[in-house]
Design a protein around this motif. Structure first.
Motif, PDB file in Angstrom:
ATOM      1  N   PRO A 190       0.804  -1.217   0.000  1.00 18.24           N
ATOM      2  CA  PRO A 190       0.000   0.000   0.000  1.00 18.24           C
ATOM      3  C   PRO A 190       0.845   1.280   0.000  1.00 18.24           C
ATOM      4  O   PRO A 190       0.465   2.271  -0.631  1.00 18.24           O
ATOM      5  CB  PRO A 190      -0.832  -0.075   1.281  1.00 18.24           C
ATOM      6  N   CYS A 191       1.982   1.241   0.675  1.00 23.20           N
ATOM      7  CA  CYS A 191       2.850   2.431   0.673  1.00 23.20           C
ATOM      8  C   CYS A 191       3.435   2.669  -0.719  1.00 23.20           C
ATOM      9  O   CYS A 191       3.590   3.813  -1.137  1.00 23.20           O
ATOM     10  CB  CYS A 191       3.959   2.279   1.708  1.00 23.20           C
ATOM     11  N   ALA A 192       3.747   1.589  -1.424  1.00 20.77           N
ATOM     12  CA  ALA A 192       4.242   1.736  -2.794  1.00 20.77           C
ATOM     13  C   ALA A 192       3.156   2.323  -3.690  1.00 20.77           C
ATOM     14  O   ALA A 192       3.426   3.212  -4.516  1.00 20.77           O
ATOM     15  CB  ALA A 192       4.705   0.388  -3.335  1.00 20.77           C
ATOM     16  N   MET A 193       1.949   1.853  -3.535  1.00 19.94           N
ATOM     17  CA  MET A 193       0.838   2.394  -4.334  1.00 19.94           C
ATOM     18  C   MET A 193       0.572   3.857  -3.979  1.00 19.94           C
ATOM     19  O   MET A 193       0.290   4.671  -4.859  1.00 19.94           O
ATOM     20  CB  MET A 193      -0.435   1.565  -4.114  1.00 19.94           C
ATOM     21  N   LEU A 194       0.661   4.179  -2.717  1.00 15.04           N
ATOM     22  CA  LEU A 194       0.478   5.561  -2.282  1.00 15.04           C
ATOM     23  C   LEU A 194       1.577   6.456  -2.856  1.00 15.04           C
ATOM     24  O   LEU A 194       1.294   7.558  -3.351  1.00 15.04           O
ATOM     25  CB  LEU A 194       0.482   5.631  -0.750  1.00 15.04           C
ATOM     26  N   GLY A 195       2.816   5.993  -2.814  1.00 15.54           N
ATOM     27  CA  GLY A 195       3.916   6.766  -3.384  1.00 15.54           C
ATOM     28  C   GLY A 195       3.781   6.919  -4.890  1.00 15.54           C
ATOM     29  O   GLY A 195       4.021   7.998  -5.442  1.00 15.54           O
ATOM     30  N   LEU A 196       3.367   5.853  -5.561  1.00 20.75           N
ATOM     31  CA  LEU A 196       3.167   5.906  -7.008  1.00 20.75           C
ATOM     32  C   LEU A 196       2.034   6.861  -7.357  1.00 20.75           C
ATOM     33  O   LEU A 196       2.154   7.674  -8.278  1.00 20.75           O
ATOM     34  CB  LEU A 196       2.872   4.498  -7.536  1.00 20.75           C
ATOM     35  N   GLY A 197       0.955   6.795  -6.610  1.00 15.80           N
ATOM     36  CA  GLY A 197      -0.180   7.706  -6.844  1.00 15.80           C
ATOM     37  C   GLY A 197       0.177   9.152  -6.578  1.00 15.80           C
ATOM     38  O   GLY A 197      -0.194  10.052  -7.336  1.00 15.80           O
ATOM     39  N   ALA A 198       0.911   9.392  -5.496  1.00 15.76           N
ATOM     40  CA  ALA A 198       1.313  10.765  -5.174  1.00 15.76           C
ATOM     41  C   ALA A 198       2.279  11.300  -6.225  1.00 15.76           C
ATOM     42  O   ALA A 198       2.153  12.454  -6.664  1.00 15.76           O
ATOM     43  CB  ALA A 198       1.965  10.816  -3.796  1.00 15.76           C
ATOM     44  N   GLY A 199       3.210  10.459  -6.651  1.00 15.63           N
ATOM     45  CA  GLY A 199       4.138  10.881  -7.699  1.00 15.63           C
ATOM     46  C   GLY A 199       3.426  11.160  -9.001  1.00 15.63           C
ATOM     47  O   GLY A 199       3.723  12.141  -9.703  1.00 15.63           O
ATOM     48  N   ALA A 200       2.457  10.306  -9.346  1.00 15.25           N
ATOM     49  CA  ALA A 200       1.697  10.518 -10.579  1.00 15.25           C
ATOM     50  C   ALA A 200       0.880  11.799 -10.496  1.00 15.25           C
ATOM     51  O   ALA A 200       0.793  12.554 -11.476  1.00 15.25           O
ATOM     52  CB  ALA A 200       0.775   9.321 -10.833  1.00 15.25           C
TER      53      ALA A 200
END
Length: 189
Positions: A58-68
């Motif tokens: 979930p942290c990876a998805m959150l980081g990917l979403g925030a970066g996107a």
């Protein structure tokens, strides 16, 4: 302390000793009530590592979403390069980097969540962890004995998840030491 010493020889020392003894006894009672045995420790340690691993996604998805979200909102001029690269490639790489950063930071977040969920056991788990790593430090083989044909087995004891795995780890450490000293024995006592 000022109030206790002002009593002088009329009993300030006894009051101070009894308060100190009471505080020490309470501290011992709270630590002995929550002390863990080794099986419970390894079970809780396994649960904590599971929480750490599960929090990474979930942290990876959150980081990917925030970066996107951040890099998609920036204006892109296709005619202007960024250090010789196309801006879309730089923004895409930066977005992936944010996801990787979230994945790397995820286990730390998982450890925090685990500690928040198990507040009562967190202190005794930490004490037992210190004791466990002291055992590992005292019983591991010397890295000087390592070679290509005799690699060092699990230096930090990360794969130990039960008492039987700990015994197996001890046997591997002694075997590594025996091979490294050519069956002459260890120098450490």
């Amino acid at each position: 302390m000022l109030g206790l010493t002002s009593l002088g020889p009329l009993g300030g020392g006894r009051l101070h000793k009894s308060l100190t003894k009471t505080m020490f006894t309470r501290r011992l009672q709270t630590t002995s009530d929550t002390s863990l045995n080794w099986e419970e420790f390894f079970t809780l340690r396994k649960q904590r590592r599971l929480w750490e691993r599960l929090a990474a996604l979930p942290c990876a998805m959150l980081g990917l979403g925030a970066g996107a979200a951040v890099f998609a909102s920036l204006p892109v001029n296709p005619q202007q390069t960024f250090m010789g690269f196309d801006p879309l490639i730089v923004f895409g790489g930066s977005t992936l980097f944010c996801g990787v950063l979230g994945f790397v930071g995820g286990p730390s977040v998982g450890r925090i969540w685990y500690r928040m969920g198990n507040r009562k056991l967190a202190a005794s788990l930490d004490l037992k962890e210190v004791e466990f790593f002291r055992h590992v430090k005292n019983n591991r083989s010397d890295p000087v004995f390592s070679s290509a044909s005799n690699p060092l087995p699990d230096f930090y004891g990360e794969k130990i998840n039960s008492l039987s795995a700990y015994r197996k780890w001890l046997r591997k450490q002694r075997e590594h030491e025996r091979k490294g000293t050519f069956n002459l024995g260890s120098k450490k006592k």
